[in-house]
Design a protein around this motif. Structure first.
Motif, PDB file in Angstrom:
ATOM      1  N   LYS A   1      11.435 -10.982  11.716  1.00  0.00           N
ATOM      2  CA  LYS A   1      11.200 -11.685  10.450  1.00  0.00           C
ATOM      3  C   LYS A   1       9.813 -11.352   9.915  1.00  0.00           C
ATOM      4  O   LYS A   1       9.636 -11.089   8.715  1.00  0.00           O
ATOM      5  N   ASP A   2       8.828 -11.305  10.806  1.00  0.00           N
ATOM      6  CA  ASP A   2       7.468 -10.963  10.384  1.00  0.00           C
ATOM      7  C   ASP A   2       7.374  -9.493   9.994  1.00  0.00           C
ATOM      8  O   ASP A   2       6.720  -9.139   9.011  1.00  0.00           O
ATOM      9  N   TYR A   3       8.027  -8.620  10.779  1.00  0.00           N
ATOM     10  CA  TYR A   3       7.915  -7.178  10.549  1.00  0.00           C
ATOM     11  C   TYR A   3       8.618  -6.758   9.264  1.00  0.00           C
ATOM     12  O   TYR A   3       8.055  -6.016   8.448  1.00  0.00           O
ATOM     13  N   ALA A   4       9.847  -7.218   9.070  1.00  0.00           N
ATOM     14  CA  ALA A   4      10.658  -6.746   7.946  1.00  0.00           C
ATOM     15  C   ALA A   4      10.607  -7.669   6.739  1.00  0.00           C
ATOM     16  O   ALA A   4      11.124  -7.318   5.679  1.00  0.00           O
ATOM     17  N   ARG A   5      10.020  -8.863   6.909  1.00  0.00           N
ATOM     18  CA  ARG A   5      10.001  -9.863   5.836  1.00  0.00           C
ATOM     19  C   ARG A   5      11.418 -10.078   5.290  1.00  0.00           C
ATOM     20  O   ARG A   5      11.667 -10.012   4.083  1.00  0.00           O
ATOM     21  N   THR A   6      12.288 -10.312   6.227  1.00  0.00           N
ATOM     22  CA  THR A   6      13.713 -10.467   5.930  1.00  0.00           C
ATOM     23  C   THR A   6      14.140 -11.897   6.214  1.00  0.00           C
ATOM     24  O   THR A   6      13.700 -12.486   7.210  1.00  0.00           O
TER      25      THR A   6
ATOM     26  N   LYS B   1      11.695 -13.778  15.693  1.00  0.00           N
ATOM     27  CA  LYS B   1      10.375 -14.017  15.087  1.00  0.00           C
ATOM     28  C   LYS B   1       9.675 -12.699  14.752  1.00  0.00           C
ATOM     29  O   LYS B   1       9.137 -12.526  13.659  1.00  0.00           O
TER      30      LYS B   1
ATOM     31  N   ARG C   1      18.034  -0.820   6.191  1.00  0.00           N
ATOM     32  CA  ARG C   1      17.373  -1.963   5.569  1.00  0.00           C
ATOM     33  C   ARG C   1      18.342  -3.133   5.607  1.00  0.00           C
ATOM     34  O   ARG C   1      19.436  -3.053   5.046  1.00  0.00           O
TER      35      ARG C   1
ATOM     36  N   ASP D   1      15.147 -19.537   7.925  1.00  0.00           N
ATOM     37  CA  ASP D   1      15.328 -19.966   6.540  1.00  0.00           C
ATOM     38  C   ASP D   1      16.519 -20.913   6.407  1.00  0.00           C
ATOM     39  O   ASP D   1      16.551 -21.739   5.487  1.00  0.00           O
TER      40      ASP D   1
END
Length: 956
Positions: free
Chosen positions: A676-681, A673, A657, A719
Motif C-alpha cells: 500500500k505504501d509502495y504502490a499507493r494503491t 502494508k 499496475r 481503505d
C-alpha cells in the motif's frame, strides 16, 4: 518457429455480414446473405479444417469474426431458418436431377449439389447448430487465431465522439470474450479504416495489433525501412500489419486473378434467374424457390463455368475446377517464395507477407476458394522450409518490437481513403448519425437524476437505444449505397434504427416507459448482449459513483482498461488448511467472470508450479527463506511476508499496475502494508476470523497479543474491511474501533452446481458401506479439529443421542491439533465403535458424505461464517448448528435447520435426535435450506458485491 525458415506468410480471412436478421419475416432477400455465406463459406471452411486436422496437415490461419455475424450464428431463430433453407435447397436439387434426366451433365451437377447440401445439413445438426464452438475449438488447439471487430463494423474515423469509438471497440472486445473465453489480441478495423486517433483507444481496449492497407504504410512517416515486409508500430505500441498488394491482386481480381479462370464456376448464372422467362410451366416450377413477391434470387444451383467465350457458357466441371485450384495454390506459393527471397536482402528480420481477404470471397463469390485454401496447406512447398504459415500473433511472439511510425488516415476502399463511405450517395447519413451521438450524450448528462436512480426498465431502454445507434452506424449501409446494389434497403435500415433510437430517448426524456414497444425492439435486435450504457459514462463531467463501467477502470485520461486486483493469501489451492483457501479461490474465479484480472500471491506448495493460470486466475507462489534451524511460527510468518513483498514489487516493476490490493487475514499484514505504501494503491482487507473470537475473548499470551495487534493495524490501514456475517461486523467494529462506513458484510458462498455433478460419478451405496452399516444413521461433521469448532461437545452429545437412536454413527472428517485429544475422549466414553475419524478427505468424498449423511452437525463455539453449513444445506441434508456467529445468521430455526445452544451438550443432542426421529420435518427443512442457498449464497452475487466494494473505494 523453424530456424531454417526464410520468411512467413499470414493468411487472414475477415468474416463479416451486417445484421440482417428480420424477426417478423422469413422472406427478406438480405437475410439470405447469411444463409448463402453459411452454406458456401463458413461451413465449408470448418469442413476443410476438419479434413486437414484429421489428416494431420498443419495449418495456421487468422480469422476475424465480427459481432453481428456471431450474433446471427448463435441466434436460435436464424438457426431454425437456416435448417429450413438447407432443406429447401436439397429438395430443389433433387427435383433438378429429375428435370435434367435428358441432360447428364446438369443432372450430375444437381446430384453434386444434393450431396454437398445434405453433408452440410448433417454437419450443422451434428454440431448442434453451435458452429462458433467449432471455431473456438480450432483456436484452442492452435490451428487458427481469431480476431475481433468493432461492435457493428462502423467506419470508426467517421464517428463524432471519442466515447462512441470506445464503445464500438469495447463491445467488440466483450462479445469476443463471451464467445471465445479470452480477451482478443488483434482487431480487424472495419474497412481497414485507420486514423491516428484510434491508436490510444486500441491500447486501452487491450488490443495488440490490427491490419492496415498498404496505402497507409507507403505514406507513413518516417518511411518504414522494412517497407511492407514487416509490421510497424504506433506511438502507443500497437502493431500494424500491412496488406500485401501483389498477393491481393492474385486472389481479389476477377479478371487478373485466379477467380476469373474459365474452369471455375460462374457465379451469375443461376436457375433462379435463368428459368421461367416466357415459360409459365417453368415459372411455376421455380416460383417456390424465389421470394414470395416473385423477386428473382440466387438458388445456389449453378450449372456453368466462367468459360473463355463470355457469350457461350460451358457446363461446369468440378474435377477440372479442383485441379485448377491446386495449380493456382502452387502458383500462389511459388510467387510468395520469390517475394520472400527478394525481401531478404532489404530486411533485417524474417520477412512477413500479409494476405488479407474477405472470407466470403472464398466459396460464395469464388466457389472453389475453400478448395484453394486447402490446397495451399497440402502443397509440398510447405515442406521445403522456405516459408511457413503463421499468424500476426505468432510473428509478434518472435519479434515483439516493431519500427515506430505515424500512419496517416487510410482504408482499403477505392483509392485508399474514404470516398466509398462518404460520397453524394451516402453523405446524408452522417449528419443524422452525429445528431444521434449528441443526443445520447445529452440524455446521459441532463437526465442523470432519472437514470442513476434508474429502474431495470430504464436501463434496458438506454441499452437498447445504444444498440439501435450502433446498428445504424454500420459501414455496410454506406457501402451498399455507394455500390448501388440494394441502396433502398440500406437507407431504410439506417433510418429505421435511428427512428427507434429517438423513440427510446423520448421515453427517457418524458419518463414514459412503453414496455411493450421496448420488448418488440429487443426482440427484433436480439444481438450485442454486451452493450451497456455504462460504456458511455466517461463522457460525463462528473459521473455518479455507480456508473463506472463494469469491466473497466478510468485513468487520468478517462480511458478504459481491465481492473486488476492483487490478492494476498497465505493458503491457496491445492494447499487447503482451513476455509480461507477455498473462499479466496472461489471469489477469485468469479471475479474473473466479472472481467477482473486477478493475481494471487501465496506460499509455495510442493508439486505446484511457481506460476500458473488456474481457472483464469494468475497464481504466483513464493518460497519462504529456508533456515538451518527451526524457527517459531511468528518468525515464519515474517519470512513469508518478506518473500511475498519482494515478489509483488518485482511484479509491479515488470509492468503490472494493480487497481486494488486485497489482503486476507492478519498473516499477510506486513505485505499489505508494504505494498500500500509502495504502490499507493487502495487496500481492501477481508477478516475471516479474529484472534479475540477464536479464543473467546481471552488475549493473554504474547503470540495472541501480537496477532490481535496485527489485525488492528491491518484494519486501520485498509481503505475498506470486508467480513462475512453481521456478527463479524459487530465484532470488528467493536474490537478495532471502525466506523460503520468502513465495514462491508459480504457472505461466503458455494458453487451451485457442484453437488449435482457428483451424483452421477459415485455409487453412494458402495461408499456408504465404507463408513457405516446399512442400518446405521450417519451424523457427519467436517472441519478443522480445533477447540472453537466444538467437536468435543458433539462427541459428548452422542451417548444422549443413543438413548433414543442407538444406531447413530458419527463420522468426523478433517485434521487439526485436537485430533488425538478427541480420539481419547471417544475412547473414554466407550464410543470408539460409534465414531470414525477419517482424517483429510478430498472434495469429492466430502460432497458424497454430505449427501449420504442423515444429519450434518456443526457445533461451533465460535464461527465467523460457517461455509461448511452452506455446503451441507446445498447437498440436501438437514443440518444442526450452534446458535452463534455466522451460523446463527444462516439458519432460521425450525425452518431450514435447527440451532442448538453453543457448548450445551443436551441441547445439541436433543436437536440431532429430533432430526433423526422425524424424517418428514427434516426433509422439509432440507428443501427450504437448499432454496435459501440457491437464492442468497451463490458466488456470482458475492463477486458482484465485492466488485462494488472495489468501485466504492476507487470513487473516494
Amino acid at each position: 518457429m523453424n530456424l531454417s525458415t526464410q520468411g512467413y506468410l499470414s493468411l487472414i480471412l475477415h468474416a463479416h455480414l451486417p445484421y440482417v436478421r428480420h424477426a417478423d419475416r422469413d422472406d427478406v432477400m438480405e437475410e439470405r446473405w447469411f444463409f448463402e455465406a453459411m452454406t458456401e463459406t463458413y461451413l465449408p471452411l470448418l469442413l476443410m479444417f476438419d479434413r486437414l486436422h484429421r489428416d494431420h496437415i498443419p495449418f495456421r490461419i487468422t480469422l476475424s469474426l465480427s459481432p453481428p455475424l456471431l450474433a446471427m450464428m448463435e441466434d436460435p431463430l436464424m438457426s431454425e431458418r437456416y435448417e429450413a433453407y438447407l432443406m429447401q435447397h436439397i429438395q430443389l436439387s433433387e427435383l433438378e436431377q429429375e428435370r435434367n434426366q435428358s441432360n447428364p451433365e446438369f443432372a450430375a451437377l444437381a446430384a453434386m449439389y444434393t450431396q454437398i447440401w445434405t453433408e452440410l445439413y448433417d454437419y450443422y445438426k451434428l454440431c448442434g447448430r453451435q458452429i462458433i464452438a467449432k471455431f473456438r475449438y480450432y483456436q484452442d488447439v492452435g490451428c487458427i487465431d481469431i480476431m475481433t471487430c468493432s461492435a457493428t463494423h462502423a467506419f470508426l474515423p467517421f464517428l463524432k465522439h471519442e466515447v462512441s469509438i470506445k464503445a464500438q471497440l469495447m463491445v467488440g472486445v466483450l462479445e469476443y470474450e463471451r464467445h471465445f473465453g479470452r480477451p482478443p489480441r488483434g482487431i480487424w478495423l472495419p474497412e481497414c479504416a485507420y486514423t491516428a486517433e484510434l491508436s490510444p483507444l486500441l491500447q486501452t481496449a487491450g488490443l495488440q495489433y490490427f491490419v492496415v492497407d498498404s496505402h497507409g504504410i507507403e505514406h507513413a512517416s518516417p518511411k518504414p525501412s522494412r517497407g511492407l515486409a514487416a509490421p510497424v508500430m504506433t506511438v502507443d505500441g500497437i502493431h500494424a500489419f500491412a496488406r500485401d498488394p501483389e498477393s491481393s491482386r492474385q486472389v481479389w481480381s476477377s479478371r487478373e486473378g485466379y477467380p476469373g479462370d474459365p474452369d471455375y464456376r460462374e457465379y451469375y448464372r443461376d436457375i433462379g434467374y435463368d428459368l421461367g422467362w416466357g415459360d409459365a410451366e417453368e415459372w411455376e416450377y421455380i416460383k417456390p424457390y424465389v421470394l414470395s413477391n416473385g423477386a428473382r434470387i440466387h438458388t445456389g444451383v449453378k450449372y456453368y463455368r466462367i468459360s473463355e467465350n463470355e457469350q457461350e457458357k460451358k457446363p461446369y466441371n468440378p474435377v477440372w475446377a479442383q485441379h485448377k485450384a491446386a495449380e493456382h495454390a502452387d502458383h500462389f506459393l511459388y510467387c510468395r517464395e520469390q517475394q520472400i527471397k527478394s525481401y531478404q536482402s532489404q530486411c533485417d528480420r524474417k520477412p512477413l507477407i500479409v494476405s488479407p481477404y474477405d472470407a466470403e470471397l472464398f466459396g460464395h463469390w469464388w466457389y472453389e476458394g475453400p478448395l484453394w485454401i486447402e490446397a495451399l496447406f497440402r502443397n509440398p512447398r510447405n515442406q521445403q522450409g522456405t516459408f511457413a504459415f503463421i499468424t500476426p500473433e505468432d510473428y509478434l511472439r518472435e519479434y515483439p518490437v516493431s519500427e515506430q511510425v505515424d500512419i496517416p488516415f487510410c482504408s482499403w476502399g477505392r483509392n485508399g481513403y474514404a470516398e466509398v463511405w462518404l460520397g453524394q450517395e451516402n453523405d446524408w447519413i452522417y449528419r443524422l448519425l452525429h445528431q444521434a451521438e449528441d443526443r445520447l450524450l445529452h440524455t446521459m448528462q441532463h437526465h442523470s437524476t432519472n437514470l442513476w436512480g434508474h429502474t431495470a426498465v430504464a436501463e434496458r431502454i438506454l441499452n437498447q437505444s445504444i444498440r439501435e445507434l450502433m446498428l445504424a452506424q454500420s459501414s455496410d449501409w454506406a457501402f451498399i449505397m455507394d455500390a448501388k446494389t440494394v441502396p433502398t434497403y440500406a437507407a431504410a435500415r439506417t433510418e429505421h434504427h435511428l427512428k427507434q433510437f429517438h423513440e427510446l430517448n423520448d421515453m427517457i426524456e418524458h419518463r414514459f416507459y412503453d414496455l411493450e414497444h421496448l420488448e418488440r425492439m429487443e426482440h427484433h435486435a436480439a444481438c450485442l448482449a454486451s452493450v451497456h450504457y455504462e460504456l458511455f459514462t466517461s463522457s460525463l463531467s462528473s459521473p455518479p459513483p455507480m456508473l463506472l463501467p463494469d469491466a473497466y477502470a478510468m485513468d487520468a485520461r478517462s480511458t478504459w482498461r481491465y481492473r486488476k486486483v492483487l490478492m494476498l493469501a497465505w493458503e491457496f489451492p491445492p494447499l487447503v488448511i482451513g476455509g480461507l483457501a477455498k473462499a479466496v479461490f472461489d471469489l477469485s474465479r468469479y471475479l474473473v467472470d466479472q472481467r477482473i484480472e486477478v493475481h494471487v500471491i501465496t506460499r509455495s506448495v510442493q508439486g505446484s508450479p511457481s506460476y500458473e493460470q488456474m481457472n483464469g486466475i494468475h497464481v504466483h507462489r513464493v518460497n519462504v527463506l529456508q533456515t538451518t534451524t527451526p524457527i517459531d511460527f511468528m518468525d515464519w510468518v515474517f519470512q513469508l511476508n518478506l518473500a511475498m513483498s519482494d515478489y509483488a514489487v518485482l511484479l509491479m516493476e515488470s509492468g503490472h499496475r494493480f487497481d486494488f490490493i486485497h489482503a486476507h487475514d492478519w498473516l499477510v499484514h506486513y505485505t499489505a502494508k508494504d505494498l500500500k505504501d509502495y504502490a499507493r494503491t487502495p487496500l481492501i482487507a477481508t477478516i475471516h476470523a479474529t484472534e479475540y473470537g477464536r479464543n473467546h475473548g481471552i488475549i493473554e499470551h504474547d503470540v495472541q497479543r501480537r496477532i490481535h495487534q496485527m489485525e488492528t493495524d491491518l484494519t486501520a490501514i485498509a481503505d475498506q474491511v470486508i467480513v462475512c456475517s453481521n456478527a463479524m461486523v459487530s465484532e470488528v467494529q467493536s474490537l478495532f474501533t471502525l466506523p460503520p462506513s468502513k465495514v462491508s458484510m459480504i457472505p461466503n458462498g458455494v458453487e451451485i452446481a457442484s453437488f449435482e455433478q457428483n451424483l452421477s460419478e459415485y455409487h453412494h451405496a458402495n461408499l456408504r458401506l465404507q463408513y457405516a452399516a446399512p442400518h446405521e444413521k450417519i451424523l457427519f461433521y467436517i472441519g478443522r479439529l480445533v477447540y472453537e469448532k466444538g467437536i468435543h461437545i458433539l462427541i459428548k452429545a452422542l451417548p444422549h443421542v443413543h438413548s433414543s437412536v442407538p444406531n447413530a454413527k458419527l463420522i468426523i472428517a478433517g485434521t487439526g491439533p485436537m485430533k488425538a485429544e478427541l480420539e481419547a475422549l471417544a475412547a473414554r466414553l466407550e464410543l470408539t465403535s460409534h465414531v470414525t475419524f477419517t482424517g483429510f478427505i478430498h472434495d469429492d468424498t466430502r460432497n458424497d458424505l454430505l449427501q449420504l449423511a442423515d444429519v450434518c452437525v456443526f457445533p461451533s463455539l465460535y464461527e465467523p461464517f460457517g461455509i461448511v453449513a452452506l455446503e451441507a444445506m446445498q447437498s440436501g441434508t438437514p443440518v444442526v448448528v450452534s446458535d452463534t456467529g455466522g451460523l446463527a445468521e444462516i439458519i432460521e430455526h425450525g425452518v431450514d435447520g435447527y440451532k442448538a445452544l453453543p457448548g450445551h451438550v443436551e441441547s445439541l443432542a436433543w436437536h440431532v435426535t429430533e432430526v433423526l426421529l422425524h424424517p418428514d420435518i427434516a426433509d422439509n427443512m432440507a428443501v427450504n435450506a437448499l432454496r435459501k442457498v440457491e437464492q442468497r449464497y451463490d458466488w456470482k452475487s458475492i463477486a458482484v458485491s465485492t466488485k462494488q466494494v472495489y468501485e466504492g473505494v476507487i470513487m473516494r
